[in-house]
Design a protein around this motif. Structure first.
Motif, PDB file in Angstrom:
ATOM      1  N   HIS A 134      65.741 -37.653 106.244  1.00 24.41           N
ATOM      2  CA  HIS A 134      65.731 -38.377 104.970  1.00 24.41           C
ATOM      3  C   HIS A 134      67.094 -38.323 104.290  1.00 24.41           C
ATOM      4  O   HIS A 134      67.614 -39.353 103.836  1.00 24.41           O
ATOM      5  CB  HIS A 134      64.666 -37.769 104.054  1.00 24.41           C
ATOM      6  CG  HIS A 134      64.641 -38.343 102.672  1.00 24.41           C
ATOM      7  ND1 HIS A 134      63.869 -39.429 102.330  1.00 24.41           N
ATOM      8  CD2 HIS A 134      65.310 -37.982 101.542  1.00 24.41           C
ATOM      9  CE1 HIS A 134      64.066 -39.706 101.052  1.00 24.41           C
ATOM     10  NE2 HIS A 134      64.941 -38.851 100.549  1.00 24.41           N
ATOM     11  N   ASP A 204      63.103 -42.695 103.506  1.00 28.59           N
ATOM     12  CA  ASP A 204      61.915 -42.179 104.192  1.00 28.59           C
ATOM     13  C   ASP A 204      61.742 -42.864 105.543  1.00 28.59           C
ATOM     14  O   ASP A 204      61.544 -42.209 106.579  1.00 28.59           O
ATOM     15  CB  ASP A 204      60.662 -42.407 103.346  1.00 28.59           C
ATOM     16  CG  ASP A 204      60.543 -41.445 102.182  1.00 28.59           C
ATOM     17  OD1 ASP A 204      61.252 -40.421 102.182  1.00 28.59           O
ATOM     18  OD2 ASP A 204      59.743 -41.723 101.268  1.00 28.59           O
ATOM     19  N   TRP A 225      55.317 -33.891 102.838  1.00 28.43           N
ATOM     20  CA  TRP A 225      55.320 -34.498 101.511  1.00 28.43           C
ATOM     21  C   TRP A 225      54.086 -34.108 100.704  1.00 28.43           C
ATOM     22  O   TRP A 225      54.125 -34.052  99.476  1.00 28.43           O
ATOM     23  CB  TRP A 225      55.456 -36.014 101.606  1.00 28.43           C
ATOM     24  CG  TRP A 225      56.855 -36.411 101.990  1.00 28.43           C
ATOM     25  CD1 TRP A 225      57.273 -36.950 103.177  1.00 28.43           C
ATOM     26  CD2 TRP A 225      58.029 -36.253 101.189  1.00 28.43           C
ATOM     27  NE1 TRP A 225      58.632 -37.143 103.165  1.00 28.43           N
ATOM     28  CE2 TRP A 225      59.126 -36.727 101.959  1.00 28.43           C
ATOM     29  CE3 TRP A 225      58.275 -35.762  99.909  1.00 28.43           C
ATOM     30  CZ2 TRP A 225      60.436 -36.724 101.473  1.00 28.43           C
ATOM     31  CZ3 TRP A 225      59.577 -35.756  99.424  1.00 28.43           C
ATOM     32  CH2 TRP A 225      60.636 -36.229 100.201  1.00 28.43           C
ATOM     33  N   MET A 228      55.190 -30.837  99.358  1.00 29.83           N
ATOM     34  CA  MET A 228      56.166 -31.073  98.296  1.00 29.83           C
ATOM     35  C   MET A 228      55.468 -31.472  97.004  1.00 29.83           C
ATOM     36  O   MET A 228      55.853 -31.054  95.910  1.00 29.83           O
ATOM     37  CB  MET A 228      57.150 -32.166  98.710  1.00 29.83           C
ATOM     38  CG  MET A 228      58.317 -31.665  99.533  1.00 29.83           C
ATOM     39  SD  MET A 228      59.500 -30.642  98.600  1.00 29.83           S
ATOM     40  CE  MET A 228      60.329 -31.889  97.610  1.00 29.83           C
ATOM     41  N   SER A 229      54.424 -32.272  97.135  1.00 29.96           N
ATOM     42  CA  SER A 229      53.664 -32.714  95.967  1.00 29.96           C
ATOM     43  C   SER A 229      53.016 -31.520  95.266  1.00 29.96           C
ATOM     44  O   SER A 229      53.036 -31.410  94.034  1.00 29.96           O
ATOM     45  CB  SER A 229      52.597 -33.722  96.383  1.00 29.96           C
ATOM     46  OG  SER A 229      51.814 -34.120  95.283  1.00 29.96           O
ATOM     47  N   HIS A 244      62.213 -41.476  91.680  1.00 29.35           N
ATOM     48  CA  HIS A 244      61.495 -41.348  92.949  1.00 29.35           C
ATOM     49  C   HIS A 244      60.120 -42.014  92.859  1.00 29.35           C
ATOM     50  O   HIS A 244      59.506 -42.047  91.786  1.00 29.35           O
ATOM     51  CB  HIS A 244      61.311 -39.877  93.318  1.00 29.35           C
ATOM     52  CG  HIS A 244      62.566 -39.191  93.738  1.00 29.35           C
ATOM     53  ND1 HIS A 244      63.678 -39.119  92.925  1.00 29.35           N
ATOM     54  CD2 HIS A 244      62.897 -38.551  94.891  1.00 29.35           C
ATOM     55  CE1 HIS A 244      64.645 -38.462  93.562  1.00 29.35           C
ATOM     56  NE2 HIS A 244      64.188 -38.105  94.757  1.00 29.35           N
ATOM     57  N   ASP A 247      54.052 -39.525  94.369  1.00 30.12           N
ATOM     58  CA  ASP A 247      53.703 -38.816  95.606  1.00 30.12           C
ATOM     59  C   ASP A 247      52.692 -39.596  96.448  1.00 30.12           C
ATOM     60  O   ASP A 247      52.844 -39.700  97.671  1.00 30.12           O
ATOM     61  CB  ASP A 247      53.127 -37.437  95.264  1.00 30.12           C
ATOM     62  CG  ASP A 247      54.156 -36.551  94.579  1.00 30.12           C
ATOM     63  OD1 ASP A 247      55.358 -36.719  94.843  1.00 30.12           O
ATOM     64  OD2 ASP A 247      53.746 -35.691  93.761  1.00 30.12           O
ATOM     65  N   ARG A 250      54.319 -42.672  97.974  1.00 35.04           N
ATOM     66  CA  ARG A 250      55.268 -42.286  99.025  1.00 35.04           C
ATOM     67  C   ARG A 250      54.534 -41.970 100.329  1.00 35.04           C
ATOM     68  O   ARG A 250      54.919 -42.441 101.404  1.00 35.04           O
ATOM     69  CB  ARG A 250      56.069 -41.072  98.564  1.00 35.04           C
ATOM     70  CG  ARG A 250      56.912 -40.449  99.647  1.00 35.04           C
ATOM     71  CD  ARG A 250      57.877 -39.419  99.085  1.00 35.04           C
ATOM     72  NE  ARG A 250      59.235 -39.842  99.324  1.00 35.04           N
ATOM     73  CZ  ARG A 250      60.275 -39.466  98.593  1.00 35.04           C
ATOM     74  NH1 ARG A 250      60.091 -38.711  97.543  1.00 35.04           N
ATOM     75  NH2 ARG A 250      61.481 -39.882  98.904  1.00 35.04           N
ATOM     76  N   ILE A 251      53.482 -41.188 100.250  1.00 28.59           N
ATOM     77  CA  ILE A 251      52.732 -40.814 101.455  1.00 28.59           C
ATOM     78  C   ILE A 251      52.064 -42.038 102.068  1.00 28.59           C
ATOM     79  O   ILE A 251      52.041 -42.204 103.301  1.00 28.59           O
ATOM     80  CB  ILE A 251      51.708 -39.711 101.121  1.00 28.59           C
ATOM     81  CG1 ILE A 251      52.444 -38.405 100.775  1.00 28.59           C
ATOM     82  CG2 ILE A 251      50.743 -39.487 102.283  1.00 28.59           C
ATOM     83  CD1 ILE A 251      51.563 -37.323 100.206  1.00 28.59           C
TER      84      ILE A 251
END
Length: 283
Positions: A134, A204, A225, A228-229, A244, A247, A250-251
């Motif tokens: 990334h 990503d 991820w 990370m969340s 950003h 979450d 993004r996933i």
């Protein structure tokens, strides 16, 4: 004053028109106004300053992991640039900094730093490869150059607007200042922040491809991820006010990217070797 206003508008328009280029992996048009040499020089100076002011980790195990993962993904990126006939100005360098920050980054030219605070989340080689791919993708896609270019264009446009307001008799100084403050806020929420979120999703996708070409299973990105969340449990701003993507979004986007990334993973020597081992007769 009016001539100066027209001149600034012409300059901003010309810069935008002549500075657009296309990301070869995603096809997205992006604004690039700074030369590679300038970005590399800035990177060299900033990276040296960071290392000088930071404590380098003494964990031989994690430093070895960083070099191992970094070298594999760097080779995949070098191969991609060669195959795509793109300029390769990367002189790879990997350093592990002892710091609780959950962070990592890659500067133009391949100057990479991982902070020890992210290691409990990466956990293993594949988890580190998610982050490495990334961050390197940001550098390959020249996202830093794009952000600086966009900031310059916005600043120039606001200067032109300020001059335009000064030439308008119907707008007093207080109202003019309010208009400019509002325009700056709109530029941030309407242009800079959405573009930053686009860059994150682009990194990503590109990162998944790079880690896959390096022989790391890109499916590992989902668990990373998700972790990370959980690690970022503090209340976050709504997505439209964030640099950003959210979450969940993004996933979800990563899941959409996975089929293509898995194609590259299955072509990697590491996957072929794994398949041979799995097919080998058991004693």
């Amino acid at each position: 004053m009016e001539n100066k206003f027209k001149f600034l508008i012409l300059i901003c328009s010309s810069l935008f028109f002549f500075s657009c280029q296309t990301n070869p992996m995603t096809g997205r048009s992006q604004l690039i106004m700074y030369s590679s040499d300038k970005m590399l020089n800035l990177s060299e100076v900033q990276y040296a300053n960071v290392l000088k002011e930071s404590k380098i980790s003494n964990s031989s195990q994690e430093k070895a992991r960083l070099q191992r993962v970094g070298t594999r993904i760097a080779k995949a990126v070098d191969d991609y640039l060669k195959e795509s006939r793109l300029e390769n100005n990367f002189k790879w360098e990997f350093n592990l900094i002892e710091d609780k920050q959950v962070n990592a980054w890659c500067m133009p030219g391949g100057k990479i730093a991982f902070y020890s605070g992210i290691l409990p989340i990466t956990k293993d080689d594949a988890g580190m490869a998610v982050v490495m791919g990334h961050e390197i993708a940001h550098a390959v896609a020249e996202h830093g150059n794009e952000r600086m270019s966009q900031a310059m264009l916005i600043k120039g446009s606001l200067m032109a607007a300020a001059i335009g307001i000064q030439t308008t008799d119907t707008v007093d100084d207080e109202m003019g200042q309010a208009i400019l403050i509002g325009a700056g806020g709109l530029a941030s929420v309407g242009i800079a922040l959405p573009n930053s979120r686009t860059q994150e999703l682009e990194a990503d996708y590109m990162g998944l491809v790079f880690m896959a070409k390096a022989g790391y299973n890109p499916e590992r990105a989902i668990a990373f991820w998700q972790d990370m969340s959980k690690a970022g449990s503090a209340e976050k701003p709504p997505e439209f006010l964030s640099t950003h993507p959210g979450d969940i979004r993004r996933i979800d986007e990563i899941k959409k990217y996975l089929p293509k990334a898995m194609y590259y993973y299955r072509q990697s020597p590491q996957f072929q070797e794994l398949e041979i081992k799995q097919l080998a007769p058991k004693n």
